[in-house]
Design a protein around this motif. Structure first.
Motif, PDB file in Angstrom:
ATOM      1  N   ALA A  72       0.951  -1.004   0.070  1.00 45.94           N
ATOM      2  CA  ALA A  72       0.127   0.164   0.055  1.00 45.94           C
ATOM      3  C   ALA A  72       1.033   1.121  -0.013  1.00 45.94           C
ATOM      4  CB  ALA A  72      -0.951  -0.011   1.283  1.00 45.94           C
ATOM      5  N   ALA A  73       1.181   1.712  -1.248  1.00 46.35           N
ATOM      6  CA  ALA A  73       2.534   2.819  -1.528  1.00 46.35           C
ATOM      7  C   ALA A  73       1.631   4.041  -2.183  1.00 46.35           C
ATOM      8  CB  ALA A  73       3.507   2.222  -2.121  1.00 46.35           C
ATOM      9  N   ALA A  74       2.312   5.106  -1.915  1.00 46.79           N
ATOM     10  CA  ALA A  74       2.038   6.470  -2.722  1.00 46.79           C
ATOM     11  C   ALA A  74       3.216   7.239  -2.969  1.00 46.79           C
ATOM     12  CB  ALA A  74       0.866   7.184  -1.846  1.00 46.79           C
ATOM     13  N   ARG A  75       3.327   7.849  -3.868  1.00 46.70           N
ATOM     14  CA  ARG A  75       4.360   8.563  -4.299  1.00 46.70           C
ATOM     15  C   ARG A  75       3.992   9.896  -3.897  1.00 46.70           C
ATOM     16  NH1 ARG A  75       8.437   8.402  -9.554  1.00 46.70           N
ATOM     17  NH2 ARG A  75       6.482   7.914 -10.521  1.00 46.70           N
ATOM     18  N   ARG A  76       4.904  10.675  -3.062  1.00 48.43           N
ATOM     19  CA  ARG A  76       4.672  11.872  -2.580  1.00 48.43           C
ATOM     20  C   ARG A  76       5.083  13.068  -3.378  1.00 48.43           C
ATOM     21  NH1 ARG A  76       0.480  10.424  -0.087  1.00 48.43           N
ATOM     22  NH2 ARG A  76       0.598   9.259   1.678  1.00 48.43           N
TER      23      ARG A  76
ATOM     24  N   ALA B  98     -10.796   7.980  -4.289  1.00 52.32           N
ATOM     25  CA  ALA B  98      -9.606   8.436  -4.822  1.00 52.32           C
ATOM     26  C   ALA B  98      -8.633   9.038  -3.931  1.00 52.32           C
ATOM     27  CB  ALA B  98      -9.826   9.305  -6.088  1.00 52.32           C
ATOM     28  N   GLU B  99      -9.142  10.023  -3.067  1.00 49.13           N
ATOM     29  CA  GLU B  99      -8.387  10.836  -2.163  1.00 49.13           C
ATOM     30  C   GLU B  99      -7.587   9.860  -1.364  1.00 49.13           C
ATOM     31  OE1 GLU B  99      -8.797  14.869   0.309  1.00 49.13           O
ATOM     32  OE2 GLU B  99     -10.276  14.384  -1.526  1.00 49.13           O
ATOM     33  N   ALA B 100      -8.559   9.082  -0.494  1.00 52.29           N
ATOM     34  CA  ALA B 100      -8.165   8.438   0.457  1.00 52.29           C
ATOM     35  C   ALA B 100      -7.072   7.024  -0.254  1.00 52.29           C
ATOM     36  CB  ALA B 100      -9.163   7.557   1.247  1.00 52.29           C
ATOM     37  N   THR B 101      -6.967   6.730  -1.175  1.00 49.46           N
ATOM     38  CA  THR B 101      -6.050   5.902  -1.937  1.00 49.46           C
ATOM     39  C   THR B 101      -4.791   6.506  -1.656  1.00 49.46           C
ATOM     40  OG1 THR B 101      -7.808   4.821  -3.205  1.00 49.46           O
ATOM     41  CG2 THR B 101      -5.505   4.568  -3.921  1.00 49.46           C
ATOM     42  N   ASP B 102      -4.679   7.641  -1.983  1.00 46.70           N
ATOM     43  CA  ASP B 102      -3.334   8.380  -1.889  1.00 46.70           C
ATOM     44  C   ASP B 102      -2.903   8.696  -0.411  1.00 46.70           C
ATOM     45  OD1 ASP B 102      -1.088   9.409  -3.668  1.00 46.70           O
ATOM     46  OD2 ASP B 102      -1.645  11.323  -2.733  1.00 46.70           O
ATOM     47  N   GLY B 103      -4.088   8.965   0.199  1.00 44.92           N
ATOM     48  CA  GLY B 103      -3.743   9.524   1.542  1.00 44.92           C
ATOM     49  C   GLY B 103      -3.291   8.997   2.645  1.00 44.92           C
ATOM     50  N   VAL B 104      -4.006   7.536   2.570  1.00 44.05           N
ATOM     51  CA  VAL B 104      -3.875   6.667   3.845  1.00 44.05           C
ATOM     52  C   VAL B 104      -2.341   6.023   4.126  1.00 44.05           C
ATOM     53  CG1 VAL B 104      -4.766   4.734   4.957  1.00 44.05           C
ATOM     54  CG2 VAL B 104      -6.205   6.181   4.100  1.00 44.05           C
ATOM     55  N   THR B 117      -5.983  -1.966 -16.998  1.00 44.92           N
ATOM     56  CA  THR B 117      -5.674  -0.516 -16.899  1.00 44.92           C
ATOM     57  C   THR B 117      -6.060  -0.076 -15.328  1.00 44.92           C
ATOM     58  OG1 THR B 117      -6.883  -0.364 -18.908  1.00 44.92           O
ATOM     59  CG2 THR B 117      -6.847   1.776 -17.826  1.00 44.92           C
ATOM     60  N   ASP B 118      -5.222   0.649 -14.636  1.00 42.60           N
ATOM     61  CA  ASP B 118      -5.119   1.007 -13.476  1.00 42.60           C
ATOM     62  C   ASP B 118      -5.060   2.497 -13.246  1.00 42.60           C
ATOM     63  OD1 ASP B 118      -4.646   1.402 -10.778  1.00 42.60           O
ATOM     64  OD2 ASP B 118      -3.192  -0.267 -10.581  1.00 42.60           O
ATOM     65  N   HIS B 119      -6.263   3.119 -12.993  1.00 43.48           N
ATOM     66  CA  HIS B 119      -5.936   4.568 -12.424  1.00 43.48           C
ATOM     67  C   HIS B 119      -5.388   4.964 -11.305  1.00 43.48           C
ATOM     68  CE1 HIS B 119     -10.021   4.885 -15.151  1.00 43.48           C
ATOM     69  NE2 HIS B 119      -9.208   4.719 -15.727  1.00 43.48           N
ATOM     70  N   ASN B 120      -4.972   3.597 -10.473  1.00 40.29           N
ATOM     71  CA  ASN B 120      -4.138   4.087  -9.283  1.00 40.29           C
ATOM     72  C   ASN B 120      -5.003   4.881  -8.106  1.00 40.29           C
ATOM     73  OD1 ASN B 120      -1.589   2.923  -9.412  1.00 40.29           O
ATOM     74  ND2 ASN B 120      -0.775   4.587 -10.805  1.00 40.29           N
TER      75      ASN B 120
END
Ligand code: SF4
Lengths: 226, 321
Positions: A72-76, B98-104, B117-120
């Motif tokens: 569970a990763a994200a690029r900042r 979408a926002e929580a996917t990046d945020g958590v 296709t993955d919108h990440n």
């Protein structure tokens, strides 16, 4: 009652490992890892084994522990990566690539969810002096996340995306994992399943087979389902 | 009028709560299972899970790196009006996903079935699912997010009246045993069983029974409640525990939901809400006030009505049939 963990042997291994260091691992041992582990699954296997792309320079000297997982990763915004949790994905799906993968990567430890068959262990793992570690639970993503010290590198991030990219992860006291196989190719899951199977006939007593069958229960497509 | 900003903020924090905080009802159920478990390997696993929930909470990180598939359930009071209407509401829920996917952060799990296709961001074609239900009174909306895990653990089968309870038990055991081996279903789980309805309804009811009813909740029909208890016991007597190791904890609770079906059939579905039974709920009031909880309260008497119109008195009478 009780945690039962007292009876289980705990082992800590430094990656990269040698086959020699794996010889005392017994199935059912609780294992923690230090060093670098990397993720590789169908995306990486296809690129390298079917597409002929080369692995990162000197991979086996950095790590020979391949985790079937996606973080569970994200690029900042500043470009650095933030990893919260790591959880294994079911390994049986990757069986067809493993023999060749061991040759190319020099992997000695495969980590994932649910183990593989003892046939795979005997055919692919034993000849390469490798063992299989299963994640625990399997949802212990937060515990594994705690063992992460940093991201050393990411390969094929743009091509494969977060889930399939090859993440080189620096870890310390990373676990727990349970040894599903040993260097002789025994499987803990198969041992446990055999014990559970003994009670199944009794369990099913008094239940009824459905009136309508379905393909899968028979593989003869000439059969009728009624 | 429910302000859309309140919906947006609530949805975002629900995503966060679901991913990180295991609901108390499931946690207590698992704690009990851990106390009772005597298989040494399965016991080790349950204690590791309890530690894992604690780590997730303390560090505010996702309890499981497999996001599962985040989805939404919206229950609207009959008088509820959301600023911007249903289109704004759906945009808020998709936006929060979408926002929580990046945020958590959460792992982006949703891809196109063919092109991958993955919108990440866990948003795409028909994703996340948003399901609706309604309540006679109230100017509020209840928003529930469930992050349902598991490629394994659920199945559907068309049974027939002649298959009877014995047929139901057989299919139930088949699902638990098949997906329990090696712990593919990440048990112990809350098992939901859908009985009746059309094929799709059977699947929907079973999934909702697993994900939207809390541990300890019983079906108001006493005979169905009895069946729930019986199935729970049956599941825990397989001799299998967490990860498919020898043990006795497979089922933390079992919930059965029924729907009227074709007179000739008895369709059935089984669903496992895994070790990461992730759900979070909030009620957003017309004045923008928000109350958080973990019980979706989805299957209200109104939801389970059998009459043409809404007749609460008739409902209370019929349950003893
Ligand atoms: S089934 Fe649940 S606990 Fe298991 S990996 Fe998936 S989300 Fe995590």
């Amino acid at each position: 009652m009780g945690t039962g963990s007292g009876k289980l042997k705990k082992v800590s291994l430094n990656v990269p490992v040698t086959t020699e260091q794996l010889k005392d691992i017994e199935i059912g041992d609780i294992v923690y890892l230090n060093g670098v582990v990397y993720t590789a699954r169908e995306g990486v296997y296809k690129r390298v084994l079917e597409g002929g792309e080369s692995l990162p320079e000197g991979l086996a000297e950095i790590s020979n522990a391949n985790f079937h997982c996606s973080p569970a990763a994200a690029r900042r915004e500043d470009g650095h990566f933030d990893i919260g949790a790591m959880t294994g994905t079911a390994s049986f799906r990757f069986s067809k690539w493993l023999d060749q993968w061991f040759d190319v990567s020099g992997a000695k430890i495969i980590i994932g969810k649910g183990g593989m068959t003892s046939e795979d262990y005997r055919n692919f793992f034993v000849p390469h002096g490798a063992i299989y570690l299963t994640t625990v639970g399997y949802g212990t993503g937060a515990l594994l996340g705690r063992g992460i010290r940093g991201i050393r590198d990411v390969h094929w991030f743009d091509e494969l995306g977060i889930a399939q990219a090859m993440w080189m992860v620096e870890v310390e006291n990373f676990g727990p994992f349970i040894a599903d196989s040993d260097l002789a190719g025994n499987s803990l899951f198969e041992r446990e399943t055999a014990k559970v199977n003994k009670g199944l006939a009794k369990l099913y007593e008094g239940t009824r087979a459905p009136a309508l069958h379905r393909f899968g229960e028979t593989n003869d497509r000439n059969d009728e389902m009624i | 009028m429910i302000p859309i900003t309140a919906v947006k903020q609530t949805a975002l924090s629900l995503m966060d709560k679901a991913a990180i905080d295991i609901p108390d009802d499931y946690l207590n159920g698992l704690q009990k299972a851990a106390d009772a478990e005597d298989g040494d390997l399965s016991s080790f696993v349950l204690h590791a899970m309890l530690e894992n929930y604690q780590a997730a909470k303390e560090d505010r990180r996702a309890m499981c790196a497999d996001t599962g598939v985040p989805r939404w359930y919206v229950k609207m009071g009959n008088e509820a009006r959301v600023e911007g209407g249903p289109v704004a509401l759906e945009e808020a829920l998709r936006g929060a996903t979408a926002e929580a996917t990046d945020g958590v952060p959460l792992r982006p799990n949703r891809v196109h079935p063919l092109w991958r296709t993955d919108h990440n961001n866990n948003v795409g074609l028909n994703a996340p699912e948003i399901e609706y239900s309604f309540e006679p009174d109230g100017d509020w909306i209840d928003i529930t997010t469930v992050h349902k895990g598991g490629l394994f653990g659920s199945d559907y089968r068309m049974l027939f009246p002649g298959d009877g309870i014995e047929g139901i038990k057989r299919f139930y055991l088949d699902c638990l045993v098949a997906f329990g081996k090696r712990g593919l279903a990440c048990q112990p789980a809350i098992i939901g069983v859908g009985l009746g309805g059309s094929k799709d309804t059977t699947m929907v009811l079973g999934k909702q029974a697993a994900c939207l009813r809390t541990v300890g909740d019983r079906n108001p029909d006493p005979k169905v409640a009895e069946l729930e208890m019986e199935l729970m016991e049956l599941g825990n007597s397989i001799g299998m525990g967490a990860m498919g190791f020898v043990g006795k904890s497979m089922v933390i609770d079992c919930h059965v939901e029924c729907g009227f079906c074709h007179t000739g059939g008895m369709p059935m579905s089984v669903h496992a809400f895994c070790l990461s039974s992730r759900r979070a709920v909030a009620r957003v009031h017309a004045d923008g006030r928000v109350e958080y909880r973990t019980d979706p309260n989805w299957f209200t008497p109104y939801m389970r009505r059998e009459t043409v119109g809404w007749a609460p008195e008739a409902e209370s009478l019929k349950k003893s049939v």
